[in-house]
Design an enzyme around this catalytic site. Structure first.
Site, PDB file in Angstrom:
ATOM      1  N   LYS A  98       5.359  -1.834  -2.858  1.00 45.37           N
ATOM      2  CA  LYS A  98       4.956  -1.193  -1.602  1.00 45.37           C
ATOM      3  C   LYS A  98       5.825  -1.691  -0.455  1.00 45.37           C
ATOM      4  CE  LYS A  98       0.910  -0.368   1.350  1.00 45.37           C
ATOM      5  NZ  LYS A  98      -0.525  -0.634   1.575  1.00 45.37           N
ATOM      6  N   SER A 173      -3.178   3.445   2.060  1.00 42.95           N
ATOM      7  CA  SER A 173      -1.833   3.473   2.597  1.00 42.95           C
ATOM      8  C   SER A 173      -0.760   3.290   1.530  1.00 42.95           C
ATOM      9  CB  SER A 173      -1.670   2.382   3.654  1.00 42.95           C
ATOM     10  OG  SER A 173      -1.877   1.095   3.101  1.00 42.95           O
ATOM     11  N   SER A 197      -6.789   0.805   0.457  1.00 38.37           N
ATOM     12  CA  SER A 197      -5.422   1.318   0.356  1.00 38.37           C
ATOM     13  C   SER A 197      -4.782   1.212  -1.018  1.00 38.37           C
ATOM     14  CB  SER A 197      -4.531   0.625   1.393  1.00 38.37           C
ATOM     15  OG  SER A 197      -4.869   1.040   2.685  1.00 38.37           O
TER      16      SER A 197
END
Length: 508
Positions: A98, A173, A197
């Protein structure tokens, strides 16, 4: 040549004094300036000292920004190929990282214009652990602007599209991580979770995502939102791959004091054990959220949970009334926490007795303070409301939220005394359409924050929460969330693996 911090000018001292309501004369300011000059010598010496940095152990090139043809779902911010050790549990496995997690020499934007151009000089602890285990870092997965959206439409490089239907959100996210796994680009990815997320995009993309117990996986070298709520964990194509990645990244890190409480288990051993004799509680309050829950989602998830009976488990309904109040506690913690630490604290805040990535502090401070208008609407909302609460209520709501965390944890702990797992829908409805680029601010923000009813409570309580794909509605996946006791990730992995082995979730 080292450029040290300068002694403030008289004008700067007067300006700072005025901002605090202090009434100084010019002579007062000159007096304070003379006193400060001696103190500033310490900063000059600190500049001369060399700070320790984790070693960057494996060679790499910087990679490249993929074009649209090479990135059909906009899941990738950057692609690269960093090879680790020749042997290990992850040997040959390609892992997406990420884009809020540092990989040395590879650009990192954390989904935001205000970090464009930043290139970390360190590998995050979890990245080093992946490389040490033989994994290959395949690139940086795109994420939401500063990770403050559970939709997938605020990323600086454009909306991240759901591989099951590109007109729909992946969730956020960690949307790029989940989309890359769902699309088959990689089998493993790292995500972050402060309100859901990891679990939201994993649910909506039909992959396996675990928010571990708070403190199990270190976040050294990652950009946080709120130390009290930050989690890092795996998003994978199967329970087995998830168990492998968790095995590698979990455990204590001297640079992350949260991990002093970490209790690591044998996650691989949990595979194939089945659920015979296990007791699973259907969380009553996880269903039927007024104005949010989709009846078909509720029914399919309930049926999936009941299917554990055929596998030898006992299933019964349990009630945790605090589950409906936990999102309010979460809001009180995260709004001021994010404003003070992530934004005003220039990415990492202070008074943290762990590792700091100073290059990230410098880059983010320059970026957001010179280009605040370039932040997403969700980030602006956090900054405005968080600052209002701090200025006019002086942090009392953040403090009260923190004081209520043990109450939330105790409520779930009490339910888990009578059962091994709690189960509920991960998200109360399937993935929503991506909002139009010119949608009103109200719609834009609602699409980013309207789905966390069941996810954010467990960021507050810290319990491990695993989303398992369990069916399809209108061609879009839905997820069942399994929640266990602190540091009992083996229990949720055991149940997830049994459910996965029982049949194709897409045909349920």
């Amino acid at each position: 040549m080292t450029i040290s911090a300068r002694t403030p000018t008289v004008e700067q001292i007067l300006d700072i004094a005025d901002s605090f309501g202090l009434h100084l004369t010019v002579d007062d300011a000159k007096s304070f300036r003379g006193i400060m000059a001696g103190t500033m010598a310490s900063y000059a010496r600190v500049d001369e000292l060399v700070e320790p940095r984790p070693a960057v152990k494996y060679p790499r090139d910087s990679g490249y920004r993929p074009d649209a043809k090479d990135n059909p779902y906009n899941a990738w911010y950057w692609k690269c190929e960093i090879k680790g050790a020749a042997k290990g549990l992850l040997a040959g496995k390609r892992v997406a990282v990420k884009d809020n997690i540092c990989v040395a020499g590879v650009p990192m934007a954390n989904g935001s214009r205000v970090l464009e151009g930043y290139v970390p000089d360190v590998d995050a602890t979890v990245v080093t652990r992946i490389l040490d285990a033989g994994g290959i870092v395949a690139g940086k997965a795109a994420c939401e602007d500063l990770c403050f959206s559970a939709g997938s439409h605020t990323c600086v490089t454009g909306p991240i599209r759901n591989p099951h239907n590109p007109a729909h959100s992946t969730g956020g996210s960690s949307g790029g991580s989940a989309a890359a796994v769902a699309a088959g680009d990689v089998e493993m990815a790292l995500g972050g979770d402060q309100g859901g997320s990891i679990r939201t995009p994993s649910c909506w993309c039909g992959v396996y995502g675990l928010k571990p117990t708070w403190g199990l996986v270190p976040l050294t070298g990652a950009m946080p939102i709120s130390y009290a709520l930050d989690h890092c964990g795996p998003i994978c194509s199967s329970t087995e791959n998830l168990a492998k990645l968790l095995t590698v990244i979990a455990g204590q890190d001297p640079l992350d004091p949260r991990t002093t409480i970490a209790k690591k288990q044998d996650y691989m051993k949990a595979l194939g054990q089945g659920v015979k004799g296990m007791k699973i509680g259907i969380l009553k309050e996880g269903f039927g959220h007024p104005g949010a829950s989709d009846k078909e989602t509720d029914k399919k998830v309930r049926d999936a949970i009941l299917s554990f009976k055929k596998l030898g488990a006992t299933v019964e309904e349990v009630s945790v009334p605090m589950h409906r109040d936990a999102p309010h506690v979460w809001t009180a913690i995260i709004l001021e926490g994010a404003t003070e630490m992530m934004i005003k604290g220039n990415a990492l805040g202070n008074n943290w007795n762990g590792g700091y990535t100073t290059s990230l502090i410098d880059a983010f401070a320059r970026g957001w303070r010179s280009r605040p208008d370039d932040m997403s609407e969700t980030c602006k909302l956090v900054l405005l409301l968080g600052e209002y609460l701090n200025r006019f209520y002086h942090g009392r709501y953040h403090a009260k939220g923190q004081n209520l965390k043990p109450v939330v944890k105790a409520a779930y702990d009490a339910a888990l005394e009578g059962c091994d797992l709690l189960a509920m829908p991960t998200i109360p409805f399937p993935a929503t359409p991506l909002p139009a680029a010119d949608a009103p601010r109200e719609e834009w923000i609602d699409a980013a924050l309207n789905m966390q009813h069941n996810t954010c409570p467990f960021d507050v309580s810290g319990h491990p929460a695993f989303t398992v794909p369990c069916g399809m509605i209108g061609g879009l996946p839905i997820g069942m969330m399994l929640v266990g006791r602190h540091f009992e990730e083996t229990t949720v992995i055991r149940a997830a693996a049994a459910f996965e082995a029982a049949g194709d979730w897409k045909k349920r």
